[in-house]
Design an enzyme around this catalytic site. Structure first.
Site, PDB file in Angstrom:
ATOM      1  N   GLU A  74       0.826  -1.216   0.000  1.00  0.00           N
ATOM      2  CA  GLU A  74       0.000   0.000   0.000  1.00  0.00           C
ATOM      3  C   GLU A  74       0.860   1.265   0.000  1.00  0.00           C
ATOM      4  OE1 GLU A  74      -2.913  -0.250  -0.757  1.00  0.00           O
ATOM      5  OE2 GLU A  74      -3.994  -1.854   0.265  1.00  0.00           O
ATOM      6  N   HIS A  93      -2.816   2.473   8.171  1.00  0.00           N
ATOM      7  CA  HIS A  93      -3.870   1.696   7.498  1.00  0.00           C
ATOM      8  C   HIS A  93      -4.105   0.440   8.321  1.00  0.00           C
ATOM      9  CE1 HIS A  93      -6.299  -0.530   4.820  1.00  0.00           C
ATOM     10  NE2 HIS A  93      -5.341  -1.366   4.448  1.00  0.00           N
ATOM     11  N   HIS A  95      -7.216  -2.715   9.785  1.00  0.00           N
ATOM     12  CA  HIS A  95      -8.410  -3.506   9.459  1.00  0.00           C
ATOM     13  C   HIS A  95      -9.222  -3.771  10.731  1.00  0.00           C
ATOM     14  CE1 HIS A  95      -6.326  -5.405   5.655  1.00  0.00           C
ATOM     15  NE2 HIS A  95      -6.536  -4.121   5.533  1.00  0.00           N
ATOM     16  N   HIS A 156     -13.058  -3.029   2.831  1.00  0.00           N
ATOM     17  CA  HIS A 156     -11.632  -3.202   3.080  1.00  0.00           C
ATOM     18  C   HIS A 156     -11.204  -2.796   4.489  1.00  0.00           C
ATOM     19  CE1 HIS A 156      -7.274  -2.259   1.480  1.00  0.00           C
ATOM     20  NE2 HIS A 156      -7.272  -2.912   2.617  1.00  0.00           N
TER      21      HIS A 156
END
Ligand SMILES: [Zn+2]
Length: 218
Positions: A74, A93, A95, A156
């Site tokens: 990413e 980033h 999850h 996502h």
């Protein structure tokens, strides 16, 4: 702060992300700005096993990549954030599960709490789905990053930015906890949304009055 200090900060941030339950296994990635480049976590390595030399340095324009590991897939998304706003010092980033529940619905997080209003002055948008690690995802995040320090990626996960890595991780935690409470509230009723005016006023209050100020002033 030396390059080694910055790398140590990034390693500690990666472990904190894991400890807070904001990501699991190999997922997620973090970076912080350092001069004319960024330090970013490597692709597909467990956070607890990372050492300083596993972190990768990348020029802000992406032209130079230095390190013994390959950077996160990413990377483009991270670089797009730094390009969008020169004041961004770190990108996270992750999850997190409640945010992903919203991401699966393709929904953003409305401004449903005083804390969220104080941090953001509004809600968190959900960006349309683009495949992970794609150029299209990097571009979509880059377009939104200037106006939104927190972004839900449809189907996502979550991206947050901040002036420091601590701030970006704190924001990820706040968004995840608010998303969790919001979903619980939605299960039994219809959560109240704060007005745009109230949200903006709470943001001003936090920016001007909350905490100790730059020199510990009230
Ligand atoms: Zn991801």
């Amino acid at each position: 702060m030396t390059g080694e200090d910055r790398r140590q900060e990034l390693l500690e941030g990666a472990l904190r992300l894991l400890t807070l339950g904001l990501t699991a296994g190999l997922s997620g990635n973090l970076s912080l700005a350092s001069g004319d480049g960024i330090w970013i976590t490597p692709s597909g390595m467990p956070y607890p096993e990372l050492v300083i030399d596993d972190l990768v340095w990348v020029a802000r324009d992406g032209s130079q990549v230095t390190g013994r590991r390959r950077p996160s897939v990413e990377l483009g998304m991270h670089l797009a954030c730094y390009r969008a706003d020169g004041g961004i010092g770190a990108v996270v980033h992750a999850h997190p599960t409640a945010v992903i529940a919203l991401a699966m619905l393709g929904e953003g997080l409305p401004c449903v709490s005083d804390s969220l209003a104080g941090a953001l002055g509004g809600g968190v948008p959900c960006l349309a789905y683009e495949p992970s690690a794609s150029q299209a995802l990097a571009e979509a995040v880059g377009e939104a990053a200037g106006a939104h320090p927190a972004m839900i990626l449809a189907s996502h996960g979550l991206v947050t930015t901040g002036p420091s890595l601590t701030a970006a991780i704190d924001l990820a935690l706040l968004v995840e906890r608010t998303a969790d409470s919001y979903l619980r509230a939605r299960a039994v009723g219809r959560p109240n949304e704060l007005s745009a005016e109230t949200a903006a006023s709470r943001r001003r209050f936090v920016a001007e009055r909350y905490g100790q100020g730059p020199q510990g002033r009230p």
